[in-house]
Design a protein around this motif. Structure first.
Motif, PDB file in Angstrom:
ATOM      1  N   GLU A 118      41.403-162.158 -33.385  1.00  0.00           N
ATOM      2  CA  GLU A 118      41.347-161.285 -32.215  1.00  0.00           C
ATOM      3  C   GLU A 118      42.033-159.950 -32.501  1.00  0.00           C
ATOM      4  OE1 GLU A 118      42.461-159.252 -28.659  1.00  0.00           O
ATOM      5  OE2 GLU A 118      43.916-160.278 -29.927  1.00  0.00           O
ATOM      6  N   ILE A 119      43.183-160.005 -33.171  1.00  0.00           N
ATOM      7  CA  ILE A 119      43.870-158.762 -33.528  1.00  0.00           C
ATOM      8  C   ILE A 119      43.032-157.953 -34.520  1.00  0.00           C
ATOM      9  CG2 ILE A 119      45.903-157.783 -34.670  1.00  0.00           C
ATOM     10  CD1 ILE A 119      47.535-160.121 -33.631  1.00  0.00           C
ATOM     11  N   ILE A 120      42.465-158.633 -35.521  1.00  0.00           N
ATOM     12  CA  ILE A 120      41.629-157.947 -36.507  1.00  0.00           C
ATOM     13  C   ILE A 120      40.416-157.302 -35.831  1.00  0.00           C
ATOM     14  CG2 ILE A 120      40.222-158.227 -38.578  1.00  0.00           C
ATOM     15  CD1 ILE A 120      43.134-158.579 -39.188  1.00  0.00           C
ATOM     16  N   SER A 121      39.830-157.995 -34.872  1.00  0.00           N
ATOM     17  CA  SER A 121      38.672-157.446 -34.157  1.00  0.00           C
ATOM     18  C   SER A 121      39.052-156.193 -33.385  1.00  0.00           C
ATOM     19  CB  SER A 121      38.101-158.499 -33.195  1.00  0.00           C
ATOM     20  OG  SER A 121      37.573-159.597 -33.903  1.00  0.00           O
ATOM     21  N   ARG A 122      40.259-156.155 -32.840  1.00  0.00           N
ATOM     22  CA  ARG A 122      40.716-154.964 -32.119  1.00  0.00           C
ATOM     23  C   ARG A 122      40.915-153.790 -33.076  1.00  0.00           C
ATOM     24  NH1 ARG A 122      45.765-156.467 -30.256  1.00  0.00           N
ATOM     25  NH2 ARG A 122      45.952-154.321 -29.509  1.00  0.00           N
ATOM     26  N   GLY A 127      37.919-148.517 -34.974  1.00  0.00           N
ATOM     27  CA  GLY A 127      37.432-147.818 -36.158  1.00  0.00           C
ATOM     28  C   GLY A 127      38.401-147.739 -37.309  1.00  0.00           C
ATOM     29  N   ARG A 128      39.375-148.652 -37.366  1.00  0.00           N
ATOM     30  CA  ARG A 128      40.375-148.556 -38.426  1.00  0.00           C
ATOM     31  C   ARG A 128      40.245-149.656 -39.475  1.00  0.00           C
ATOM     32  NH1 ARG A 128      46.366-147.349 -36.615  1.00  0.00           N
ATOM     33  NH2 ARG A 128      46.440-147.133 -38.883  1.00  0.00           N
ATOM     34  N   LEU A 129      39.263-150.529 -39.339  1.00  0.00           N
ATOM     35  CA  LEU A 129      39.091-151.609 -40.298  1.00  0.00           C
ATOM     36  C   LEU A 129      38.112-151.174 -41.383  1.00  0.00           C
ATOM     37  CD1 LEU A 129      40.224-154.537 -40.531  1.00  0.00           C
ATOM     38  CD2 LEU A 129      38.028-155.324 -39.644  1.00  0.00           C
ATOM     39  N   THR A 130      38.455-151.430 -42.648  1.00  0.00           N
ATOM     40  CA  THR A 130      37.608-150.978 -43.758  1.00  0.00           C
ATOM     41  C   THR A 130      36.802-152.107 -44.397  1.00  0.00           C
ATOM     42  OG1 THR A 130      39.465-151.253 -45.313  1.00  0.00           O
ATOM     43  CG2 THR A 130      39.155-149.080 -44.306  1.00  0.00           C
ATOM     44  N   VAL A 131      36.980-153.327 -43.939  1.00  0.00           N
ATOM     45  CA  VAL A 131      36.217-154.473 -44.431  1.00  0.00           C
ATOM     46  C   VAL A 131      35.778-155.284 -43.220  1.00  0.00           C
ATOM     47  CG1 VAL A 131      37.447-154.599 -46.638  1.00  0.00           C
ATOM     48  CG2 VAL A 131      38.296-155.902 -44.691  1.00  0.00           C
ATOM     49  N   PRO A 132      34.779-156.174 -43.353  1.00  0.00           N
ATOM     50  CA  PRO A 132      34.349-156.984 -42.218  1.00  0.00           C
ATOM     51  C   PRO A 132      35.487-157.823 -41.626  1.00  0.00           C
ATOM     52  CG  PRO A 132      32.726-157.073 -43.971  1.00  0.00           C
ATOM     53  CD  PRO A 132      33.913-156.364 -44.539  1.00  0.00           C
ATOM     54  N   ASP A 178      44.033-144.968 -42.206  1.00  0.00           N
ATOM     55  CA  ASP A 178      45.110-144.323 -41.457  1.00  0.00           C
ATOM     56  C   ASP A 178      44.604-143.517 -40.274  1.00  0.00           C
ATOM     57  OD1 ASP A 178      47.065-145.318 -43.113  1.00  0.00           O
ATOM     58  OD2 ASP A 178      46.976-143.611 -44.489  1.00  0.00           O
ATOM     59  N   ALA A 179      43.307-143.390 -40.131  1.00  0.00           N
ATOM     60  CA  ALA A 179      42.764-142.577 -39.039  1.00  0.00           C
ATOM     61  C   ALA A 179      43.163-143.150 -37.690  1.00  0.00           C
ATOM     62  CB  ALA A 179      41.241-142.521 -39.139  1.00  0.00           C
ATOM     63  N   SER A 180      43.525-142.297 -36.767  1.00  0.00           N
ATOM     64  CA  SER A 180      43.837-142.735 -35.410  1.00  0.00           C
ATOM     65  C   SER A 180      42.536-142.925 -34.642  1.00  0.00           C
ATOM     66  CB  SER A 180      44.705-141.686 -34.696  1.00  0.00           C
ATOM     67  OG  SER A 180      43.929-140.545 -34.409  1.00  0.00           O
ATOM     68  N   PRO A 181      42.562-143.598 -33.482  1.00  0.00           N
ATOM     69  CA  PRO A 181      41.333-143.811 -32.726  1.00  0.00           C
ATOM     70  C   PRO A 181      40.614-142.510 -32.344  1.00  0.00           C
ATOM     71  CG  PRO A 181      43.071-145.244 -31.927  1.00  0.00           C
ATOM     72  CD  PRO A 181      43.700-144.294 -32.915  1.00  0.00           C
ATOM     73  N   ASP A 182      41.329-141.369 -32.272  1.00  0.00           N
ATOM     74  CA  ASP A 182      40.708-140.114 -31.877  1.00  0.00           C
ATOM     75  C   ASP A 182      40.150-139.331 -33.061  1.00  0.00           C
ATOM     76  OD1 ASP A 182      41.374-140.580 -29.224  1.00  0.00           O
ATOM     77  OD2 ASP A 182      43.361-139.691 -29.467  1.00  0.00           O
ATOM     78  N   GLU A 183      40.416-139.805 -34.268  1.00  0.00           N
ATOM     79  CA  GLU A 183      39.960-139.098 -35.453  1.00  0.00           C
ATOM     80  C   GLU A 183      38.662-139.706 -35.969  1.00  0.00           C
ATOM     81  OE1 GLU A 183      43.242-139.618 -38.037  1.00  0.00           O
ATOM     82  OE2 GLU A 183      44.313-137.852 -37.336  1.00  0.00           O
ATOM     83  N   PRO A 184      37.811-138.908 -36.622  1.00  0.00           N
ATOM     84  CA  PRO A 184      36.580-139.455 -37.185  1.00  0.00           C
ATOM     85  C   PRO A 184      36.882-140.409 -38.332  1.00  0.00           C
ATOM     86  CG  PRO A 184      36.920-137.200 -37.914  1.00  0.00           C
ATOM     87  CD  PRO A 184      37.967-137.458 -36.871  1.00  0.00           C
ATOM     88  N   THR A 185      36.081-141.431 -38.483  1.00  0.00           N
ATOM     89  CA  THR A 185      36.243-142.382 -39.576  1.00  0.00           C
ATOM     90  C   THR A 185      34.999-142.344 -40.444  1.00  0.00           C
ATOM     91  OG1 THR A 185      35.310-144.160 -38.228  1.00  0.00           O
ATOM     92  CG2 THR A 185      37.697-143.893 -38.180  1.00  0.00           C
ATOM     93  N   ASP A 186      35.054-142.996 -41.597  1.00  0.00           N
ATOM     94  CA  ASP A 186      33.896-142.989 -42.476  1.00  0.00           C
ATOM     95  C   ASP A 186      32.818-143.932 -41.942  1.00  0.00           C
ATOM     96  OD1 ASP A 186      34.805-145.511 -43.043  1.00  0.00           O
ATOM     97  OD2 ASP A 186      35.677-144.969 -44.973  1.00  0.00           O
ATOM     98  N   SER A 189      33.471-147.836 -41.828  1.00  0.00           N
ATOM     99  CA  SER A 189      34.373-148.201 -40.744  1.00  0.00           C
ATOM    100  C   SER A 189      33.664-148.165 -39.402  1.00  0.00           C
ATOM    101  CB  SER A 189      35.594-147.276 -40.717  1.00  0.00           C
ATOM    102  OG  SER A 189      36.373-147.455 -41.878  1.00  0.00           O
ATOM    103  N   ARG A 190      32.779-147.182 -39.223  1.00  0.00           N
ATOM    104  CA  ARG A 190      32.004-147.103 -37.981  1.00  0.00           C
ATOM    105  C   ARG A 190      31.085-148.315 -37.844  1.00  0.00           C
ATOM    106  NH1 ARG A 190      31.848-141.951 -35.563  1.00  0.00           N
ATOM    107  NH2 ARG A 190      32.922-140.325 -36.756  1.00  0.00           N
ATOM    108  N   ALA A 191      30.480-148.726 -38.948  1.00  0.00           N
ATOM    109  CA  ALA A 191      29.588-149.895 -38.915  1.00  0.00           C
ATOM    110  C   ALA A 191      30.360-151.152 -38.553  1.00  0.00           C
ATOM    111  CB  ALA A 191      28.892-150.059 -40.266  1.00  0.00           C
ATOM    112  N   ILE A 192      31.542-151.308 -39.132  1.00  0.00           N
ATOM    113  CA  ILE A 192      32.380-152.478 -38.835  1.00  0.00           C
ATOM    114  C   ILE A 192      32.785-152.469 -37.373  1.00  0.00           C
ATOM    115  CG2 ILE A 192      34.630-153.540 -39.297  1.00  0.00           C
ATOM    116  CD1 ILE A 192      34.271-152.498 -42.223  1.00  0.00           C
ATOM    117  N   ALA A 193      33.161-151.291 -36.860  1.00  0.00           N
ATOM    118  CA  ALA A 193      33.560-151.174 -35.453  1.00  0.00           C
ATOM    119  C   ALA A 193      32.402-151.513 -34.527  1.00  0.00           C
ATOM    120  CB  ALA A 193      34.074-149.770 -35.171  1.00  0.00           C
ATOM    121  N   LEU A 194      31.207-151.033 -34.860  1.00  0.00           N
ATOM    122  CA  LEU A 194      30.042-151.307 -34.024  1.00  0.00           C
ATOM    123  C   LEU A 194      29.706-152.787 -34.020  1.00  0.00           C
ATOM    124  CD1 LEU A 194      27.723-150.411 -32.258  1.00  0.00           C
ATOM    125  CD2 LEU A 194      26.428-149.809 -34.329  1.00  0.00           C
TER     126      LEU A 194
END
Length: 223
Positions: A118-122, A127-132, A178-186, A189-194
């Motif tokens: 649950e924490i990892i999903s958050r 947009g801060r996770l770099t792996v699934p 290290d990107a904050s929630p307000d900063e653009p991510t690669d 990371s966007r795919a993982i977040a989606l």
């Protein structure tokens, strides 16, 4: 204290004193002052008894994890969860070995694993996770368990407790940006977040097959 509670408490005391090998059904029944058939009636077999002992030993840990709550920074929540996990393992090694020192996944462990995911999903959702998510959860679990088991196996005067923080930060560095929630991510990371967002609240307009296909595409983009 009813008969079931007496048996669980007796088994827990034997576990603390002599490890899992000391928790025989005969020894537990004798310590609790009951006949062996009563133990089998209540727990089915020794594994059923050990499941109850694990739940008993982990009750405070799980309650503390639940009480930890969620902050605005899930990465910091992961740090707090790591400290709780390591602290419990060093404070109650017999219960920790019962939970994490063998292949069988006991019910209390499944609950702890679900809280980690649950924490990892958050983290993924902001947009801060770099792996699934599942890969990150397995990595954090493996690293945390390895630290605890290594420290348990080391005589207390020889333990290097800096390993706890060092390992934690290495894990976080490996799975987050290290990107904050307000900063653009690669894009990965966007795919993982989606994908994390879709798994939490799947759109009604997509069929199960379409959701599976979308998840496959997102996994490819995330690599």
């Amino acid at each position: 204290m009813d008969t079931r509670e007496r048996l669980v408490k007796a088994a827990a005391e034997l576990l603390i004193e002599g490890g899992k090998e000391a928790v025989s059904t005969r020894a537990v029944a004798s310590a609790a002052g009951v006949q062996a058939p009563t133990l089998y009636r209540l727990f089915g077999d020794k594994d059923g008894l050990l499941d109850a002992v694990a739940a008993y030993g982990f009750a405070d840990y799980l309650a503390t994890k639940h009480a930890m709550g969620a902050s605005d920074n899930p990465v910091d929540d992961l740090r707090r969860g790591w400290e709780l996990h390591i602290g419990f393992g060093l404070a109650r090694p017999a219960f920790y070995l019962l939970m994490y020192g063998e292949p069988r996944k006991r019910e209390a462990r499944l609950e702890a694993d679900a809280m980690l995911r649950e924490i990892i999903s958050r983290i993924a959702a902001v947009g801060r996770l770099t792996v699934p998510v599942e890969q990150a959860a397995q990595f954090v679990h493996a690293a945390g368990t390895g630290v605890v088991l290594s420290l348990i196996a080391t005589p207390e005067p020889e333990r290097d407790l800096e390993l706890i923080t060092f390992s934690r930060e290495q894990v976080i560095r490996a799975i987050t940006t290290d990107a904050s929630p307000d900063e653009p991510t690669d894009i990965p990371s966007r795919a993982i977040a989606l994908k994390a967002a879709l798994e939490e609240d799947p759109p009604l307009m997509l069929s199960p097959a379409e959701r599976a296909l979308l998840a496959e595409w997102l996994d490819r983009v995330a690599k």
